[in-house]
Design an enzyme around this catalytic site. Structure first.
Site, PDB file in Angstrom:
ATOM      1  N   ARG A   1       0.656  -1.065  -0.006  1.00  0.00           N
ATOM      2  CA  ARG A   1       0.031   0.089  -0.039  1.00  0.00           C
ATOM      3  C   ARG A   1       0.845   1.235  -0.034  1.00  0.00           C
ATOM      4  NH1 ARG A   1       0.274   2.683   4.927  1.00  0.00           N
ATOM      5  NH2 ARG A   1       0.223   1.480   6.812  1.00  0.00           N
TER       6      ARG A   1
ATOM      7  N   ASN B   1       2.237   4.726   1.467  1.00  0.00           N
ATOM      8  CA  ASN B   1       2.393   4.948   2.960  1.00  0.00           C
ATOM      9  C   ASN B   1       2.518   6.291   3.228  1.00  0.00           C
ATOM     10  OD1 ASN B   1       2.788   4.010   5.763  1.00  0.00           O
ATOM     11  ND2 ASN B   1       4.876   4.532   5.399  1.00  0.00           N
TER      12      ASN B   1
ATOM     13  N   GLU C   1       3.819  -5.641   6.882  1.00  0.00           N
ATOM     14  CA  GLU C   1       5.140  -5.189   7.516  1.00  0.00           C
ATOM     15  C   GLU C   1       6.137  -6.337   7.644  1.00  0.00           C
ATOM     16  OE1 GLU C   1       4.384  -2.980  11.028  1.00  0.00           O
ATOM     17  OE2 GLU C   1       2.666  -1.705  10.198  1.00  0.00           O
TER      18      GLU C   1
ATOM     19  N   ASP D   1       9.699   7.518  11.598  1.00  0.00           N
ATOM     20  CA  ASP D   1       8.474   7.370  11.118  1.00  0.00           C
ATOM     21  C   ASP D   1       8.558   8.487   9.825  1.00  0.00           C
ATOM     22  OD1 ASP D   1       5.657   7.309  10.078  1.00  0.00           O
ATOM     23  OD2 ASP D   1       5.161   6.110  11.898  1.00  0.00           O
TER      24      ASP D   1
END
Length: 292
Positions: free
Chosen positions: A102, A104, A123, A199
């Site tokens: 997907r 991100n 993941e 992140d």
């Protein structure tokens, strides 16, 4: 920081997102857009009124980027979509041969192109990569592959791109060539054990790189040469990404997540998944509008 205020995050909006992500300031409309990936939601937060408006998104939205005018670009699971008048239209499928992947994260380069990353939704597999979407073309970029990509983010002049390999806990950097593609990636910074996973990255007007720390209770800051400058502490474990907003781009907004937290951890973190804010004295960069 403004007027000597400390960078102490406060809750801007209570929503308890499962995986809040992708905040971006929309200067034209004076609002913040962000997503809840696992909640399949596209959010608009208006600071002046404190209101939150939500639209159900197709599949899992990884990011949202305002377009000039009333439309948005939304990176949902299948690819890049245009959202306008409450309708989503697929513009370009990304990795249709990898249904387990997907979209991100994404950012707009100063040349108007949209750089985006993909990841294995489970993941586990190193199947994620980076792409440059411009006009009708979507071209693969190096480095590849990764399990979870985050970013990119760009230096103020657009000459350097920062790419995050989340599970390897590293931030990479590369020079952006005249052809709009990155050169060889090099190590920019490594997140040590115990500080969580890097992140979403963002760069401010001084070239400082800010990175959300998933499981790390904060946001890390790095100088343009990769020197660690410190971190902003949060009362929740999973901080995903920040955005600079407000009229002078000195109001920071941060998305957070409930994902992966146990019942006991959620009880101890009642604001997990909420939207946070704090003030800074060095402004961010004005978000560009895609020409895609």
């Amino acid at each position: 920081m403004r007027a000597g205020a400390e960078m102490i995050p406060q809750v801007a909006c209570k929503l308890g997102a499962m995986l809040g992500e992708g905040p971006v300031w929309d200067a034209a409309r004076g609002c913040l857009w962000f997503v809840d990936i696992k909640g399949h939601k596209l959010h608009r937060f208006d600071p002046a009124s404190g209101t939150l408006n939500t639209v159900k998104a197709p599949e899992e939205p990884g990011w949202v980027i305002p377009l000039a005018g009333a439309a948005l670009l939304v990176g949902a699971k299948a690819g890049v979509h245009r959202f306008e008048e409450d309708a989503f239209a697929l513009l370009h499928a990304v990795e249709p041969d990898l249904p387990g992947n997907r979209l991100n994260d994404a950012a707009v380069h100063p040349d108007g192109s949209v750089w985006l990353g993909t990841m294995d939704n489970a993941e586990e597999a190193p199947s994620g990569g980076y792409y440059r979407f411009h006009g009708s073309a979507c071209t693969a970029l190096s480095p590849q592959p990764m399990v979870i990509t985050n970013g990119p983010a760009f230096s103020p002049d657009g000459g350097t791109v920062y790419l995050v390999d989340t599970l390897e806990r590293v931030i990479l950097s590369a020079s952006v060539g005249a052809d709009g593609h990155p050169g060889e990636a090099r190590l920019f910074a490594r997140i040590p054990d115990g500080m969580g996973y890097p992140d979403g990255p963002v760069v401010d007007s001084a070239g400082t790189v800010w990175v959300g720390l998933f499981g790390g209770w904060g946001v890390a800051r790095f100088a343009p040469d990769g020197t660690f400058l410190g971190r902003v502490e949060f009362p929740v474990a999973n901080v995903t990404k920040i955005a600079f907003g407000g009229p002078d781009l000195t109001t920071v907004y941060a998305t957070t997540a409930r994902k992966g937290l146990s019942a006991d951890e959620l009880a101890a973190q009642p604001h997990a998944g909420d939207l946070f804010t704090f003030a800074v004295d060095v402004p961010g960069l004005a978000p560009g509008y895609p020409t895609a």
